[in-house]
Scaffold this active site. Structure first.
Site, PDB file in Angstrom:
ATOM      1  N   LYS A   1     -17.297  -6.672   6.995  1.00  0.00           N
ATOM      2  CA  LYS A   1     -16.036  -7.283   7.455  1.00  0.00           C
ATOM      3  C   LYS A   1     -15.798  -6.929   8.913  1.00  0.00           C
ATOM      4  CE  LYS A   1     -13.279  -6.913   3.180  1.00  0.00           C
ATOM      5  NZ  LYS A   1     -12.098  -6.223   2.627  1.00  0.00           N
TER       6      LYS A   1
ATOM      7  N   ARG B   1      -2.218  -6.343  -8.177  1.00  0.00           N
ATOM      8  CA  ARG B   1      -1.117  -7.267  -7.926  1.00  0.00           C
ATOM      9  C   ARG B   1      -1.070  -8.392  -8.951  1.00  0.00           C
ATOM     10  NH1 ARG B   1      -3.135  -7.823  -1.910  1.00  0.00           N
ATOM     11  NH2 ARG B   1      -4.972  -7.386  -3.170  1.00  0.00           N
TER      12      ARG B   1
ATOM     13  N   HIS C   1       0.842  -1.206   0.000  1.00  0.00           N
ATOM     14  CA  HIS C   1       0.000   0.000   0.000  1.00  0.00           C
ATOM     15  C   HIS C   1       0.881   1.262   0.000  1.00  0.00           C
ATOM     16  CE1 HIS C   1      -2.994  -2.640   2.414  1.00  0.00           C
ATOM     17  NE2 HIS C   1      -3.571  -2.433   1.253  1.00  0.00           N
TER      18      HIS C   1
ATOM     19  N   SER D   1      -2.834  -7.571   3.222  1.00  0.00           N
ATOM     20  CA  SER D   1      -3.046  -7.388   4.672  1.00  0.00           C
ATOM     21  C   SER D   1      -3.443  -8.710   5.318  1.00  0.00           C
ATOM     22  CB  SER D   1      -4.150  -6.357   4.920  1.00  0.00           C
ATOM     23  OG  SER D   1      -3.783  -5.108   4.409  1.00  0.00           O
TER      24      SER D   1
HETATM   25  P1  ADP Z   1      -9.840  -3.528  -0.104  1.00  0.00           P
HETATM   26  O1  ADP Z   1     -10.453  -4.260   1.051  1.00  0.00           O
HETATM   27  O2  ADP Z   1     -10.578  -2.327  -0.556  1.00  0.00           O
HETATM   28  O3  ADP Z   1      -9.380  -4.420  -1.248  1.00  0.00           O
HETATM   29  P2  ADP Z   1      -7.098  -3.275   0.707  1.00  0.00           P
HETATM   30  O4  ADP Z   1      -6.622  -2.462   1.846  1.00  0.00           O
HETATM   31  O5  ADP Z   1      -6.901  -4.760   0.803  1.00  0.00           O
HETATM   32  O6  ADP Z   1      -8.562  -2.855   0.544  1.00  0.00           O
HETATM   33  O7  ADP Z   1      -6.426  -2.756  -0.642  1.00  0.00           O
HETATM   34  C1  ADP Z   1      -6.625  -1.452  -1.115  1.00  0.00           C
HETATM   35  C2  ADP Z   1      -6.063  -1.369  -2.516  1.00  0.00           C
HETATM   36  O8  ADP Z   1      -4.664  -1.597  -2.493  1.00  0.00           O
HETATM   37  C3  ADP Z   1      -6.629  -2.401  -3.501  1.00  0.00           C
HETATM   38  O9  ADP Z   1      -6.721  -1.795  -4.782  1.00  0.00           O
HETATM   39  C4  ADP Z   1      -5.570  -3.471  -3.511  1.00  0.00           C
HETATM   40  O10 ADP Z   1      -5.571  -4.202  -4.743  1.00  0.00           O
HETATM   41  C5  ADP Z   1      -4.316  -2.634  -3.378  1.00  0.00           C
HETATM   42  N1  ADP Z   1      -3.206  -3.399  -2.815  1.00  0.00           N
HETATM   43  C6  ADP Z   1      -3.203  -4.167  -1.713  1.00  0.00           C
HETATM   44  N2  ADP Z   1      -1.997  -4.741  -1.509  1.00  0.00           N
HETATM   45  C7  ADP Z   1      -1.211  -4.324  -2.533  1.00  0.00           C
HETATM   46  C8  ADP Z   1       0.157  -4.586  -2.930  1.00  0.00           C
HETATM   47  N3  ADP Z   1       0.916  -5.419  -2.243  1.00  0.00           N
HETATM   48  N4  ADP Z   1       0.616  -3.979  -4.056  1.00  0.00           N
HETATM   49  C9  ADP Z   1      -0.189  -3.165  -4.766  1.00  0.00           C
HETATM   50  N5  ADP Z   1      -1.477  -2.893  -4.466  1.00  0.00           N
HETATM   51  C10 ADP Z   1      -1.987  -3.457  -3.366  1.00  0.00           C
END
Ligand code: ADP
Length: 163
Positions: free
Chosen positions: A41, A90, A17, A129
């Site tokens: 969630k 990703r 992130h 996460s």
């Molecule tokens: P959500 O529950 O909205 O998917 P996340 O916090 O898991 O929220 O992710 C927010 C955004 O960040 C999403 O677009 C996700 O694909 C992106 N993201 C999460 N991890 C990574 C990573 N390792 N590299 C690039 N983008 C990421």
């Protein structure tokens, strides 16, 4: 002034992130990183904790603001006058889900909200996460995946859950 929003759960924020945040902040005048409150969630970290973690982790990037929102992203963006949402990709599995959301937001906002996708840095392509939470819940080493202070908070959360 061009402002974009980077919405997500950030439970907790990872280096994946943070890499997206840094790169998006360099492309826009302002970047709002917004913790979206999803009642479906049950997060590990409270909304306020996730906001504080993001604030601390992005304190060196002057044009980043962190907030939270309970509601639809299109309503948040309408209220703030934002027309661009950032999302990270990703893998192809992310793409299918993200494309559907991006198209839904475009449709619901009557064309007012576009989504800009940034591809992950290869170092973080496997990183999520949920993986971080799982490793930390078993006491595993997440020091390469999240900032030090987040790692400490993860361990203390899981220690409290055990007691
Ligand atoms: P959500 O529950 O909205 O998917 P996340 O916090 O898991 O929220 O992710 C927010 C955004 O960040 C999403 O677009 C996700 O694909 C992106 N993201 C999460 N991890 C990574 C990573 N390792 N590299 C690039 N983008 C990421």
């Amino acid at each position: 002034m061009k402002t974009a929003v980077y919405p997500g759960s950030f439970d907790p924020v990872t280096f994946g992130h943070l890499d997206i945040i840094r790169r998006a902040a360099a492309m826009f005048d302002r970047l709002n990183v917004t913790v979206m409150i999803n009642t479906a969630k049950t997060p590990l970290f409270l909304t306020e904790e996730r906001v504080k973690i993001l604030q601390d982790a992005t304190s060196q990037i002057p044009n980043v603001t962190v907030d939270s929102y309970h509601g639809l992203l299109i309503d948040y963006c309408r209220d703030k006058g934002i027309h661009i949402a950032i999302r990270g990709l990703r893998a192809i599995t992310d793409f299918e889900y993200e494309l559907q959301i991006a198209q839904t937001n475009k449709e619901l906002s009557h064309g007012d909200l576009d989504t800009v996708f940034l591809t992950t840095d290869l170092r973080y392509s496997y990183l999520s996460s949920s993986t971080v939470r799982e490793i930390a819940s078993f006491g595993g080493d997440v020091s390469a995946l999240v900032p030090d202070f987040v790692e400490k908070m993860l361990y203390s959360k899981y220690r409290k859950e055990e007691n």
